[in-house]
Write an enzyme that holds these catalytic residues in place. Structure first.
Site, PDB file in Angstrom:
ATOM      1  N   LYS A 152       6.396  -4.863   7.385  1.00 45.24           N
ATOM      2  CA  LYS A 152       7.280  -5.631   6.508  1.00 45.24           C
ATOM      3  C   LYS A 152       7.041  -5.222   5.065  1.00 45.24           C
ATOM      4  O   LYS A 152       5.926  -4.779   4.784  1.00 45.24           O
ATOM      5  CB  LYS A 152       7.062  -7.134   6.647  1.00 45.24           C
ATOM      6  N   TYR A 240       6.668 -13.953   3.590  1.00 45.03           N
ATOM      7  CA  TYR A 240       6.097 -14.839   4.613  1.00 45.03           C
ATOM      8  C   TYR A 240       6.676 -16.246   4.485  1.00 45.03           C
ATOM      9  O   TYR A 240       6.920 -16.922   5.481  1.00 45.03           O
ATOM     10  CB  TYR A 240       4.569 -14.895   4.488  1.00 45.03           C
TER      11      TYR A 240
HETATM   12  P1  NAD Z   1      -2.031   0.974   0.836  1.00 44.37           P
HETATM   13  O1  NAD Z   1      -1.662   1.436  -0.514  1.00 44.37           O
HETATM   14  O2  NAD Z   1      -3.420   0.476   1.043  1.00 44.37           O
HETATM   15  O3  NAD Z   1      -1.797   2.142   1.897  1.00 44.37           O
HETATM   16  C1  NAD Z   1      -0.670   2.959   1.869  1.00 44.37           C
HETATM   17  C2  NAD Z   1      -1.012   4.296   2.501  1.00 44.37           C
HETATM   18  O4  NAD Z   1       0.158   5.099   2.455  1.00 44.37           O
HETATM   19  C3  NAD Z   1      -2.124   5.055   1.769  1.00 44.37           C
HETATM   20  O5  NAD Z   1      -3.064   5.554   2.692  1.00 44.37           O
HETATM   21  C4  NAD Z   1      -1.391   6.203   1.116  1.00 44.37           C
HETATM   22  O6  NAD Z   1      -2.157   7.396   1.025  1.00 44.37           O
HETATM   23  C5  NAD Z   1      -0.206   6.407   2.036  1.00 44.37           C
HETATM   24  N1  NAD Z   1       0.932   7.056   1.370  1.00 44.37           N
HETATM   25  C6  NAD Z   1       1.669   8.016   1.918  1.00 44.37           C
HETATM   26  N2  NAD Z   1       2.618   8.415   1.073  1.00 44.37           N
HETATM   27  C7  NAD Z   1       2.462   7.716  -0.047  1.00 44.37           C
HETATM   28  C8  NAD Z   1       3.152   7.707  -1.293  1.00 44.37           C
HETATM   29  N3  NAD Z   1       4.176   8.520  -1.545  1.00 44.37           N
HETATM   30  N4  NAD Z   1       2.732   6.824  -2.215  1.00 44.37           N
HETATM   31  C9  NAD Z   1       1.705   5.994  -1.968  1.00 44.37           C
HETATM   32  N5  NAD Z   1       1.010   5.974  -0.807  1.00 44.37           N
HETATM   33  C10 NAD Z   1       1.400   6.833   0.144  1.00 44.37           C
HETATM   34  O7  NAD Z   1      -0.964  -0.125   1.271  1.00 44.37           O
HETATM   35  P2  NAD Z   1      -1.113  -1.236   2.402  1.00 44.37           P
HETATM   36  O8  NAD Z   1      -1.605  -2.493   1.791  1.00 44.37           O
HETATM   37  O9  NAD Z   1      -1.848  -0.680   3.538  1.00 44.37           O
HETATM   38  O10 NAD Z   1       0.428  -1.490   2.781  1.00 44.37           O
HETATM   39  C11 NAD Z   1       1.139  -0.593   3.619  1.00 44.37           C
HETATM   40  C12 NAD Z   1       2.294  -1.333   4.307  1.00 44.37           C
HETATM   41  O11 NAD Z   1       1.759  -2.396   5.091  1.00 44.37           O
HETATM   42  C13 NAD Z   1       3.314  -1.974   3.367  1.00 44.37           C
HETATM   43  O12 NAD Z   1       4.573  -1.912   3.972  1.00 44.37           O
HETATM   44  C14 NAD Z   1       2.864  -3.428   3.304  1.00 44.37           C
HETATM   45  O13 NAD Z   1       3.905  -4.321   2.993  1.00 44.37           O
HETATM   46  C15 NAD Z   1       2.367  -3.627   4.703  1.00 44.37           C
HETATM   47  N6  NAD Z   1       1.366  -4.705   4.803  1.00 44.37           N
HETATM   48  C16 NAD Z   1       1.573  -5.667   5.723  1.00 44.37           C
HETATM   49  C17 NAD Z   1       0.684  -6.700   5.843  1.00 44.37           C
HETATM   50  C18 NAD Z   1       0.891  -7.765   6.884  1.00 44.37           C
HETATM   51  O14 NAD Z   1       0.148  -8.735   6.893  1.00 44.37           O
HETATM   52  N7  NAD Z   1       1.855  -7.582   7.781  1.00 44.37           N
HETATM   53  C19 NAD Z   1      -0.419  -6.758   5.006  1.00 44.37           C
HETATM   54  C20 NAD Z   1      -0.630  -5.748   4.084  1.00 44.37           C
HETATM   55  C21 NAD Z   1       0.294  -4.705   3.982  1.00 44.37           C
END
Ligand code: NAD
Length: 398
Positions: A152, A240
């Site tokens: 999401k 949420y």
């Molecule tokens: P994050 O920044 O920690 O991780 C993102 C990853 O994507 C990194 O490893 C990064 O290297 C990679 N990536 C690849 N291409 C990229 C680019 N062009 N720019 C930036 N990063 C790039 O983020 P996250 O917190 O893990 O979030 C990722 C996804 O998960 C989002 O869609 C977020 O909304 C979702 N999320 C959902 C929940 C939930 O409870 N359902 C919780 C946190 C995050």
């Protein structure tokens, strides 16, 4: 998708930003290949061999949520396993691959991702990338013949969501959104109670999802870079509360009004909003207030109040430790319907069942699309300062 296309795809949020006097687009947001996030614990031994019939997943994006929440919870799934990894950071890919027992031949970069089509051990792809990349990578996964679980928010705009749904239909592959609260015991119980009539007629739902962002800039954190995130806290955390308002009321709003605020001169809010507040009116007469902020002390709260009683959840939609209090008349009962943590394994197994037995997905792409339509209406209302009338599918009327 280019940066320009991404900005255009997020046009509803962008329009509201322009109306709020937001600055022109700043420096390019963070790139792929981020280092290992702080605080990750990798498994000390690779997982056991998958059970017969288990669905093999490729994880795309080895960031915070993937490494700290989703990947460790595959151990609790009965029907899924991690079969491949996709990352832009070769060192991290090797380290995580070793820890999770993923062979070198099933470790992909973004550049050679298309080769995954030939890997029969991978049936599904879990997209855990910044939001601005969800549509592109879902379409690539479908082109490779895989099913998709997408985090999401589904994408930056309703147009992107529709393109993802069309790609899933063309490929004849499943598309599910990682709306984990639909599989979480406290939220499931709250849905049942709200639908049971125990609260009388539902009148007021209030949700608040807020936290204070660190001293980031759009160049160092994709969550505040408009091209990667949309309008900000609503897509990331307020979603949420928006979801809870819909699954507790069991209705679609017929009208909403919203305001969105961006303080001047704070680099965190050069491209996104700091706070969004939404009021939704449902056909039954119930009203929901959904509030979210990137600049106030942390809260994760949902309350539903009817003519005969109320539900209070605080925290409401967390990974662990959610709570639920039922108040009816003079009675106040603390409910403990189960361990919140089971939501992750149950969500994964739900997609496995849809793939193996064709059971319906309760959080399909259409739900992600519905939510993006509502967010577009929210930003349109915030930009115009007027309330917006809605069709039952969440599109704006007129
Ligand atoms: P994050 O920044 O920690 O991780 C993102 C990853 O994507 C990194 O490893 C990064 O290297 C990679 N990536 C690849 N291409 C990229 C680019 N062009 N720019 C930036 N990063 C790039 O983020 P996250 O917190 O893990 O979030 C990722 C996804 O998960 C989002 O869609 C977020 O909304 C979702 N999320 C959902 C929940 C939930 O409870 N359902 C919780 C946190 C995050």
């Amino acid at each position: 998708m280019t940066r320009r296309q991404a900005i255009e795809a997020g046009s509803a949020a962008a329009a509201a930003m322009v109306a709020s006097g937001a600055l022109a687009q700043g420096p390019a947001p963070v790139e792929k290949g981020q280092p290992m996030p702080e605080g990750v614990t990798l498994p000390s031994a690779p997982p056991p061999s998958p059970r017969p019939g288990s669905v093999g997943f490729a994880i795309i994006g080895l960031g915070d949520y993937a490494l700290k929440q989703i990947m460790p919870r595959f151990a609790q799934s009965q029907r899924c396993h991690i079969a491949a990894l996709v990352s832009g950071n070769p060192q991290k890919l090797a380290q995580v691959g070793e820890a999770y027992g993923v062979p070198v031949s099933a470790r992909y970069s973004y550049e050679n991702f298309a080769e995954i089509a030939a890997n029969e051990g991978v049936e599904a792809v879990y997209i855990i990338l910044p939001t601005g990349l969800h549509a592109e990578w879902a379409e690539r996964a479908f082109a490779a013949g895989k099913h998709v679980m997408c985090e999401k928010p589904m994408a930056l705009s309703a147009a992107e969501c529709s393109a993802m749904i069309a790609a899933s239909e063309r490929a004849n592959r499943k598309l599910m959104i990682g709306y984990r609260c639909h599989f979480e015991p406290y939220n499931r119980t709250a849905m049942e109670l709200a639908a049971s009539g125990k609260l009388g007629d539902l009148r007021l739902i209030r949700t608040e999802h807020s936290y204070r962002l660190g001293p980031d800039t759009p160049a160092t954190n994709w969550r505040i870079a408009r091209a990667q995130t949309g309008g900000g806290p609503l897509e990331d955390y307020g979603i949420y509360g928006l979801q809870a308002a819909l699954y507790l009321s069991g209705e679609m709003p017929e009208r909403l009004s919203a305001s969105a605020f961006r303080p001047e001169g704070d680099p965190r809010f050069a491209e996104v909003f700091a706070h969004v507040a939404v009021q939704m009116h449902f056909p039954s007469g119930a009203v929901a207030q959904v509030v979210t902020s990137y600049d106030s002390a942390g809260i994760n709260m949902v309350e539903a109040r009817g003519t005969e009683g109320a539900l209070r959840m605080h925290p409401a939609t967390g990974y662990l430790g959610n709570t639920l209090v039922l108040e009816t008349g003079r009675e106040r009962r603390t409910l403990e319907p189960g361990d919140s943590e089971v939501q992750f394994g149950a969500m994964l197994d739900h997609l496995a069942a849809a793939i193996r037995e064709g059971t319906p997905i309760i959080t399909p792409g259409e739900m992600g699309l519905r939510d993006l339509r509502l967010m577009e209406a929210i930003y349109a209302s915030a930009a115009s300062g007027r309330s917006v009338a809605l069709n039952p599918d969440g599109t704006m009327r007129g």
